[in-house]
Write a protein that holds these residues in place. Sequence first.
Motif, short mmCIF file in Angstrom:
data_model
loop_
_atom_site.label_atom_id
_atom_site.label_comp_id
_atom_site.label_asym_id
_atom_site.label_seq_id
_atom_site.Cartn_x
_atom_site.Cartn_y
_atom_site.Cartn_z
N UNK A 61 0.83 -1.21 0.00
CA UNK A 61 0.00 0.00 0.00
C UNK A 61 0.87 1.26 0.00
N UNK A 62 2.03 1.20 0.62
CA UNK A 62 2.92 2.36 0.68
C UNK A 62 3.33 2.81 -0.72
N UNK A 63 3.72 1.86 -1.54
CA UNK A 63 4.16 2.21 -2.90
C UNK A 63 2.99 2.70 -3.74
N UNK A 64 1.81 2.13 -3.52
CA UNK A 64 0.63 2.60 -4.26
C UNK A 64 0.31 4.04 -3.88
N UNK A 65 0.30 4.31 -2.58
CA UNK A 65 -0.02 5.66 -2.12
C UNK A 65 1.07 6.64 -2.55
N UNK A 111 -2.51 -15.81 -9.39
CA UNK A 111 -3.80 -15.14 -9.51
C UNK A 111 -3.77 -13.75 -8.88
N UNK A 112 -3.06 -13.63 -7.77
CA UNK A 112 -2.93 -12.32 -7.11
C UNK A 112 -2.23 -11.33 -8.03
N UNK A 113 -1.19 -11.79 -8.72
CA UNK A 113 -0.49 -10.93 -9.68
C UNK A 113 -1.45 -10.48 -10.80
N UNK A 114 -2.27 -11.40 -11.27
CA UNK A 114 -3.23 -11.05 -12.30
C UNK A 114 -4.23 -10.01 -11.84
N UNK A 115 -4.68 -10.12 -10.59
CA UNK A 115 -5.61 -9.13 -10.04
C UNK A 115 -4.94 -7.77 -9.90
N UNK A 116 -3.66 -7.78 -9.51
CA UNK A 116 -2.92 -6.51 -9.42
C UNK A 116 -2.75 -5.86 -10.78
N UNK A 117 -2.47 -6.69 -11.80
CA UNK A 117 -2.36 -6.16 -13.16
C UNK A 117 -3.69 -5.55 -13.61
N UNK A 225 0.53 -4.11 -8.97
CA UNK A 225 0.84 -5.54 -9.04
C UNK A 225 1.59 -5.99 -7.79
N UNK A 226 2.53 -5.17 -7.34
CA UNK A 226 3.29 -5.49 -6.14
C UNK A 226 2.38 -5.51 -4.91
N UNK A 227 1.46 -4.57 -4.84
CA UNK A 227 0.54 -4.53 -3.70
C UNK A 227 -0.33 -5.79 -3.67
N UNK A 228 -0.79 -6.23 -4.81
CA UNK A 228 -1.60 -7.45 -4.87
C UNK A 228 -0.77 -8.67 -4.51
N UNK A 229 0.49 -8.69 -4.92
CA UNK A 229 1.36 -9.81 -4.57
C UNK A 229 1.57 -9.88 -3.06
#
Length: 348
Positions: A61-65, A111-117, A225-229
């Motif tokens: 979340x830090x990198x997303x924000x 699947x988590x990576x796919x959701x992040x993408x 993608x990283x956040x979802x991972x």
Amino acid sequence: MNTVIRHRLFWPAVILVALLLTNLLFTDDFFAVQMRDGHLYGSLIDIVRFGAPLILVALGMTLVIATGGIDLSVGSVVAISGALACLRISGMDDQSSVPGVIAAAGLALLLSLGLGLWNGFLVAGIGIQPIIATLILMVAGRGLAQLIADGQIVTVNSGPYKLIGGGYWLTLPFGIIIVVAVLALTALLTRRLALGLLIESVGGNAEASRLAGIRSRGVIIMVYTFAALCAGVAGLMISSNVSSADGNNAGLWIELDAILAVVIGGTSLAGGRFSLGGTVLGALIIQTLTTTIYSIGVPPETTLLFKALVVTVVCLLQSPAFREKVFHRRRRPRTAPSTADKKVKVPA
């Protein structure tokens, strides 16, 4: 001394110490760490162990924000990851098979990576506001997790899978080792390489970064993608710790705790500069606060209110304007001398 007090992590550190000391008043051996059967046990170890999933989610979340975005879907990704992994393991003839557990965990993370993408594509590719783009997966993701688990709580009995969130390695809980590894890798990529500067540049002004030659869309997709991972790994840890997956309640509201941890750690919601160490400190404050609530016997119906009050105090103490008004008296501006007070020199 003033330099230390003005540091953005000073007041969060003070609050963390205060919470730990509060627990000491109710539990005499709160700071005791013991070695049993080659494993470290104690309240401090438990705080880090139970806070490990939140730390992971908060790091992503830090990198997303930092890019000026927000991700409300990480809680749903936690549920989806745990549900898929447990479903695959429950269908195995030998649930103790290490290759089978690795394959199940790998499929969940894929699947988590796919959701992040998908989130990154909606935000950077189509241009949907981050809060709306991730709200879509936040709502639909719970349904997907329930669909994967067929609306049931999927239970497993797998020793190798139990290691991820509830096992020990090198005397420490394995979850703590995972967090340290992810934190070290994230710090290496963002502080030792130019990636951190690119993220901060995009968060400061995405259009100016694009004009300067930075592929801002690629950076945004990467952080989602990283956040979802990270959320996927947290989902594996949570489900393995209880040997089951609950698509409806796993990771519920963890996205809000992650946002609070990032804000407490000093990262601005407007984007730009970020602090990984501050995020870890913020996550530990939230987990310690949860432990404190249980220790002092706060009624369950007032738990969220008590938690909100403490977080509000932390945020106010971090505000320089608030500290200036409360702890310091503003200096009165010096008035300019009037013309009557001035001596007029008459030339001879």
